[in-house]
Design a protein around this motif. Structure first.
Motif, PDB file in Angstrom:
ATOM      1  N   LEU A 143       0.657  -1.222   0.046  1.00 44.88           N
ATOM      2  CA  LEU A 143      -0.012   0.040   0.044  1.00 44.88           C
ATOM      3  C   LEU A 143       0.836   1.157  -0.063  1.00 44.88           C
ATOM      4  CD1 LEU A 143      -2.775   1.386   0.017  1.00 44.88           C
ATOM      5  CD2 LEU A 143      -2.586   1.181   2.701  1.00 44.88           C
ATOM      6  N   GLN A 144       1.836   1.107   0.875  1.00 45.54           N
ATOM      7  CA  GLN A 144       2.904   2.459   0.816  1.00 45.54           C
ATOM      8  C   GLN A 144       3.426   2.637  -0.604  1.00 45.54           C
ATOM      9  OE1 GLN A 144       5.441   1.260   3.915  1.00 45.54           O
ATOM     10  NE2 GLN A 144       5.084   3.059   5.092  1.00 45.54           N
ATOM     11  N   GLY A 145       3.901   1.675  -1.333  1.00 41.83           N
ATOM     12  CA  GLY A 145       4.478   1.602  -2.387  1.00 41.83           C
ATOM     13  C   GLY A 145       3.634   2.192  -3.550  1.00 41.83           C
ATOM     14  N   VAL A 146       2.388   1.901  -3.508  1.00 39.59           N
ATOM     15  CA  VAL A 146       1.170   2.215  -4.552  1.00 39.59           C
ATOM     16  C   VAL A 146       0.997   3.603  -4.249  1.00 39.59           C
ATOM     17  CG1 VAL A 146      -1.378   1.984  -5.163  1.00 39.59           C
ATOM     18  CG2 VAL A 146       0.249  -0.103  -4.754  1.00 39.59           C
ATOM     19  N   VAL A 147       0.704   4.136  -2.855  1.00 42.78           N
ATOM     20  CA  VAL A 147       0.401   5.563  -2.902  1.00 42.78           C
ATOM     21  C   VAL A 147       1.501   6.385  -3.111  1.00 42.78           C
ATOM     22  CG1 VAL A 147      -0.113   7.288  -0.830  1.00 42.78           C
ATOM     23  CG2 VAL A 147      -1.411   4.817  -0.964  1.00 42.78           C
ATOM     24  N   VAL A 148       2.735   6.126  -2.941  1.00 46.22           N
ATOM     25  CA  VAL A 148       3.785   7.081  -3.261  1.00 46.22           C
ATOM     26  C   VAL A 148       4.037   6.854  -4.612  1.00 46.22           C
ATOM     27  CG1 VAL A 148       6.333   7.207  -3.044  1.00 46.22           C
ATOM     28  CG2 VAL A 148       4.835   6.697  -1.022  1.00 46.22           C
ATOM     29  N   GLY A 149       4.025   5.732  -5.260  1.00 47.36           N
ATOM     30  CA  GLY A 149       3.941   5.742  -6.693  1.00 47.36           C
ATOM     31  C   GLY A 149       2.868   6.501  -7.542  1.00 47.36           C
ATOM     32  N   ALA A 150       1.925   6.248  -6.899  1.00 50.07           N
ATOM     33  CA  ALA A 150       0.679   7.074  -7.546  1.00 50.07           C
ATOM     34  C   ALA A 150       0.948   8.573  -7.412  1.00 50.07           C
ATOM     35  CB  ALA A 150      -0.679   6.813  -6.693  1.00 50.07           C
ATOM     36  N   TYR A 151       1.496   9.292  -6.264  1.00 48.89           N
ATOM     37  CA  TYR A 151       1.776  10.557  -6.109  1.00 48.89           C
ATOM     38  C   TYR A 151       2.805  11.043  -7.271  1.00 48.89           C
ATOM     39  CZ  TYR A 151       4.810  14.584  -5.003  1.00 48.89           C
ATOM     40  OH  TYR A 151       5.568  15.462  -4.905  1.00 48.89           O
ATOM     41  N   PHE A 152       3.846  10.358  -7.572  1.00 49.07           N
ATOM     42  CA  PHE A 152       4.786  10.580  -8.570  1.00 49.07           C
ATOM     43  C   PHE A 152       4.046  10.444 -10.032  1.00 49.07           C
ATOM     44  CE2 PHE A 152       7.582   9.685  -5.395  1.00 49.07           C
ATOM     45  CZ  PHE A 152       8.678  10.828  -5.500  1.00 49.07           C
ATOM     46  N   LEU A 153       3.312   9.508 -10.227  1.00 46.59           N
ATOM     47  CA  LEU A 153       2.962   9.188 -11.495  1.00 46.59           C
ATOM     48  C   LEU A 153       1.801  10.171 -11.886  1.00 46.59           C
ATOM     49  CD1 LEU A 153       2.711   7.438 -14.011  1.00 46.59           C
ATOM     50  CD2 LEU A 153       0.963   5.989 -12.986  1.00 46.59           C
ATOM     51  N   TRP A 154       0.979  10.421 -11.114  1.00 44.98           N
ATOM     52  CA  TRP A 154      -0.168  11.348 -11.069  1.00 44.98           C
ATOM     53  C   TRP A 154       0.467  12.833 -11.534  1.00 44.98           C
ATOM     54  CZ3 TRP A 154      -5.263  10.986 -11.965  1.00 44.98           C
ATOM     55  CH2 TRP A 154      -5.916  12.404 -11.933  1.00 44.98           C
ATOM     56  N   SER A 155       1.494  12.938 -10.577  1.00 43.82           N
ATOM     57  CA  SER A 155       2.083  14.627 -10.908  1.00 43.82           C
ATOM     58  C   SER A 155       2.713  14.452 -11.767  1.00 43.82           C
ATOM     59  CB  SER A 155       3.222  14.633  -9.647  1.00 43.82           C
ATOM     60  OG  SER A 155       2.651  14.865  -8.352  1.00 43.82           O
TER      61      SER A 155
ATOM     62  N   ARG B 105      -0.392  14.234 -14.858  1.00 43.60           N
ATOM     63  CA  ARG B 105      -1.278  15.133 -15.191  1.00 43.60           C
ATOM     64  C   ARG B 105      -0.914  16.826 -15.017  1.00 43.60           C
ATOM     65  NH1 ARG B 105      -5.840  13.977 -16.802  1.00 43.60           N
ATOM     66  NH2 ARG B 105      -7.113  14.868 -15.145  1.00 43.60           N
ATOM     67  N   VAL B 106       0.278  16.929 -14.522  1.00 46.57           N
ATOM     68  CA  VAL B 106       0.763  18.414 -14.255  1.00 46.57           C
ATOM     69  C   VAL B 106       2.102  18.379 -14.839  1.00 46.57           C
ATOM     70  CG1 VAL B 106       1.063  20.035 -12.397  1.00 46.57           C
ATOM     71  CG2 VAL B 106      -0.439  18.495 -11.983  1.00 46.57           C
ATOM     72  N   GLY B 107       2.723  17.559 -14.903  1.00 42.69           N
ATOM     73  CA  GLY B 107       4.207  17.688 -15.567  1.00 42.69           C
ATOM     74  C   GLY B 107       5.214  17.870 -14.339  1.00 42.69           C
ATOM     75  N   GLN B 108       4.715  18.067 -13.113  1.00 42.45           N
ATOM     76  CA  GLN B 108       5.905  18.139 -12.153  1.00 42.45           C
ATOM     77  C   GLN B 108       5.110  17.769 -10.824  1.00 42.45           C
ATOM     78  OE1 GLN B 108       4.891  23.067 -11.949  1.00 42.45           O
ATOM     79  NE2 GLN B 108       6.775  22.349 -12.157  1.00 42.45           N
ATOM     80  N   THR B 109       6.066  17.270 -10.010  1.00 42.49           N
ATOM     81  CA  THR B 109       5.902  16.980  -8.667  1.00 42.49           C
ATOM     82  C   THR B 109       5.913  18.261  -7.725  1.00 42.49           C
ATOM     83  OG1 THR B 109       7.895  16.679  -7.758  1.00 42.49           O
ATOM     84  CG2 THR B 109       6.645  14.837  -8.687  1.00 42.49           C
ATOM     85  N   LEU B 110       5.347  18.250  -6.242  1.00 41.64           N
ATOM     86  CA  LEU B 110       5.385  19.220  -5.742  1.00 41.64           C
ATOM     87  C   LEU B 110       6.797  19.837  -5.315  1.00 41.64           C
ATOM     88  CD1 LEU B 110       2.638  18.696  -3.156  1.00 41.64           C
ATOM     89  CD2 LEU B 110       2.444  20.125  -4.856  1.00 41.64           C
TER      90      LEU B 110
END
Length: 160
Positions: free
Chosen positions: A55-67, A70-75
């Motif tokens: 679950l940790q891996g999926v959530v962290v991976g989703a943060y990077f992938l989505w960023s 969708r936006v082209g950049q992470t925070l």
């Protein structure tokens, strides 16, 4: 097309994102504690829920992938005014983003050395792996790390 970002900006963004990843992992841990009634870890410090680390891996991976897609950049990339794109400056597709994420995450497999060595060595192994992964960005003309070379992506400055 925007110029390629210097390697030091990539590293600065990584530091920011590392802080955010720690926060994400802490929130996932809190949710997991609630879900297990406070029994996530046994008396010996072993995680009892088989689903917790995935679950940790999926959530962290989703943060990077989505960023990235969708936006082209992470925070972490925003204050340094850099974004990830394909070699032509276009936004990443989900496929290219998944490939970049998968290759970037490969050093995490080095955590598997834990039964053979100490916790300290097992935790440092992925850090060293990521350092090796990022090393080409200091020498490559387009400042690409290994995962960028495989996924055919680049980190570019945002010029307004």
């Amino acid at each position: 097309m925007n110029p390629v970002a210097p390697a030091w900006k990539r590293l600065a963004a990584i530091v920011y994102d590392a802080l955010l990843v720690v926060a994400i992992v802490m929130v996932v841990g809190l949710v997991a504690q609630f879900a297990t009634g406070g029994q996530l870890v046994d008396a010996h410090g072993q995680v009892t829920a088989w689903w917790y680390r995935p679950l940790q891996g999926v959530v962290v991976g989703a943060y990077f992938l989505w960023s990235w897609v969708r936006v082209g950049q992470t925070l972490g990339m925003r204050p340094w005014r850099v974004r990830v794109s394909d070699a032509h400056g276009a936004a990443l597709t989900w496929t290219r983003g998944l490939l970049r994420l998968g290759v970037a995450a490969l050093p995490l497999l080095l955590l598997a050395i834990y039964p053979l060595t100490s916790v300290k060595a097992a935790l440092w192994a992925p850090v060293i792996g990521w350092a090796i992964w990022l090393l080409p960005s200091f020498f490559d003309g387009r400042r690409r790390a290994v995962h960028d070379m495989v996924a055919r992506t680049e980190i570019r400055r945002i010029v307004t």
